[in-house]
Design a protein around this motif. Structure first.
Motif, short mmCIF file in Angstrom:
data_model
loop_
_atom_site.label_atom_id
_atom_site.label_comp_id
_atom_site.label_asym_id
_atom_site.label_seq_id
_atom_site.Cartn_x
_atom_site.Cartn_y
_atom_site.Cartn_z
N HIS A 162 -42.52 21.58 98.95
CA HIS A 162 -41.59 20.24 98.94
C HIS A 162 -40.75 20.04 100.54
O HIS A 162 -40.80 19.01 101.05
CB HIS A 162 -40.72 20.15 98.11
N GLU A 183 -42.33 10.37 84.04
CA GLU A 183 -42.29 9.16 85.02
C GLU A 183 -43.79 9.04 85.45
O GLU A 183 -43.85 7.70 85.83
CB GLU A 183 -41.38 9.42 86.29
N GLN A 201 -45.48 5.66 87.63
CA GLN A 201 -44.83 6.07 88.95
C GLN A 201 -45.67 7.44 89.48
O GLN A 201 -46.27 8.14 88.94
CB GLN A 201 -43.46 6.58 88.84
N ALA A 238 -39.81 16.11 91.81
CA ALA A 238 -39.37 16.28 90.46
C ALA A 238 -40.40 16.54 89.54
O ALA A 238 -40.31 17.43 88.36
CB ALA A 238 -38.22 15.29 89.95
N ARG A 247 -36.37 18.11 81.52
CA ARG A 247 -35.37 16.71 81.16
C ARG A 247 -36.29 15.35 81.48
O ARG A 247 -37.04 15.47 82.23
CB ARG A 247 -34.22 16.70 82.04
N ASP A 261 -35.23 12.82 82.51
CA ASP A 261 -35.08 11.77 83.88
C ASP A 261 -35.19 12.81 85.00
O ASP A 261 -34.55 14.06 85.08
CB ASP A 261 -33.37 11.67 83.65
N PRO A 262 -35.97 12.37 85.92
CA PRO A 262 -36.21 13.26 87.14
C PRO A 262 -35.06 13.65 87.98
O PRO A 262 -35.20 14.70 88.54
CB PRO A 262 -37.48 12.74 87.80
N ASP A 263 -34.05 12.57 87.94
CA ASP A 263 -32.74 12.90 88.89
C ASP A 263 -31.96 13.94 88.27
O ASP A 263 -31.12 14.61 88.84
CB ASP A 263 -32.11 11.55 89.07
N ARG A 264 -32.43 14.56 87.06
CA ARG A 264 -31.34 15.41 86.33
C ARG A 264 -32.07 16.91 86.27
O ARG A 264 -31.46 17.96 85.78
CB ARG A 264 -31.01 15.09 85.04
N ARG A 265 -33.41 16.90 86.71
CA ARG A 265 -34.02 18.38 86.98
C ARG A 265 -33.29 18.80 88.14
O ARG A 265 -33.41 18.51 89.20
CB ARG A 265 -35.62 18.22 86.93
N SER A 305 -34.00 21.04 91.32
CA SER A 305 -35.06 21.25 92.61
C SER A 305 -35.54 22.56 92.71
O SER A 305 -34.85 23.50 91.94
CB SER A 305 -34.35 20.97 93.93
#
Length: 361
Positions: A216, A269, A274, A279, A332, A334-338, A340
């Motif tokens: 990444h 997602e 997407q 994530a 999770r 929601d990818p924003d809550r996983r 990194s």
């Protein structure tokens, strides 16, 4: 009553099905060409191309075989013939690029073969990844094969195999020369001996998270993290992330492929259309750790719809404490809550239950 007529009927039906599949492939190839360029041969504008890609996705999905969606894109090409017999395309003692002598085939997938080779002058063994003959004329797969070499050559991490060169065989096939790994895949280890101990799962998590952090940071997404694509070279402490065949730049979806990878490790997602960023790799890591801890593969889906249904209830890893909470965080929706990859490393590095050898390292 003799069973021969029934066997013959099944053979006839199978042949008819294969012919129909080939006819669909030809039609889809024409569709792909129409998406990329208009009737005058000029490339279409991006909004128009995206609309056409969205309209074609349903048809591509229906061709799925329950495994890799990259194989679907492959079959959309007229040159992608049915699978060839499981015979090595390179015989022992074949010389590649006047440098490497083939010793033995050590792996075969749906797209490429892996051979153990020896440098003629340096007397060192390497691994060579070369496209199967029935896949080499597919322009999408050929492009991804070269892109895999470029990606790996830009990465440096102990849990990522190092690529030495990209050369071309006399028959025109490009092949990737990389370090030879000694071990077994995580998938085979689970199948043979069951789940890993919690300490081993922790070591595996830190090792693969480190590899993902490097991927990444370099601006790439692996896109196909699964038990088949992790080699255990001397156990979990030597776990190595392999097969970067569908890796891509972050934020740069491939217009020729709606989805690449396995439905069984796709993040929610990605199932919603997407492209999936870093994530999505972390979600796949959560699934991988759950499988490693359980010693079995829970139902994770064989196509888009079954995978979406499986995501409604993420698998229980059976792990307790901080490691269990970490796996749940990776899974999770929601990818924003996983977390990194760097956050995973931070959490694991601060945990007192890690093996002493890992703390020393």
């Amino acid at each position: 009553m003799s069973s021969a007529p029934m066997g013959e009927a099944a053979s006839v039906e199978g042949e008819a099905a294969r012919r129909e599949t080939l006819r669909v492939q030809v039609r889809l190839d024409a569709l792909v060409q129409a998406i990329v360029a208009g009737g005058d041969g000029r490339p279409r504008l991006e909004p128009e191309r995206r609309a056409l890609v969205d309209a074609a996705r349903a048809a591509l999905d229906r061709l799925g075989d329950g495994g890799s969606a990259l194989a679907q894109a492959s079959r959309a090409q007229p040159s992608a013939a049915p699978d060839a017999p499981d015979t090595a395309s390179l015989s022992p003692d074949t010389v590649l690029a006047n440098t490497y002598v083939v010793r033995d085939r050590i792996g075969r997938g749906g797209i490429a073969e892996i051979y153990q080779v020896r440098h003629r002058e340096l007397r060192r063994d390497h691994a060579v990844k070369i496209l199967r003959p029935d896949r080499v004329r597919d322009p999408v797969i050929a492009r991804l094969h070269v892109a895999e070499a470029r990606t790996l050559m830009s990465l440096r991490h102990e849990a990522i195999p190092q690529v030495r060169d990209l050369l071309r065989h006399a028959d025109g096939r490009a092949f990737i020369v990389m370090d030879l790994l000694h071990g077994e895949t995580l998938a085979r280890a689970i199948w043979a001996r069951g789940g890993l101990a919690p300490d081993e799962v922790a070591v595996l998590a830190r090792r693969i998270a480190g590899a993902l952090a490097a991927v990444h940071a370099a601006g790439f997404v692996h896109g196909d993290l699964s038990p088949e694509n992790v080699m255990l070279c001397g156990g979990a402490a030597g776990a190595t992330l392999i097969d970067f065949g569908v890796a891509r730049r972050i934020g740069e979806p491939d217009p020729e492929i709606a989805f690449a990878g396995k439905w069984s490790v796709a993040a929610p997602e990605q199932l919603d259309g997407q492209p999936g960023g870093p994530a999505a790799d972390l979600f796949a890591l959560g699934l991988l750790l759950a499988c490693a801890a359980r010693g079995e593969r829970p139902p994770l889906g064989t196509d888009r719809e079954s995978a979406r249904a499986a995501r409604l209830r993420p698998p229980d890893s059976g792990l307790d404490g901080r490691l269990g909470r970490l796996v749940r965080a990776l899974l999770r929706a929601d990818p924003d809550r996983r977390p990194s990859a760097e956050e995973v490393l931070s959490r694991l590095g601060a945990c007192g239950w890690l093996p002493r050898v890992l703390r020393r390292r």
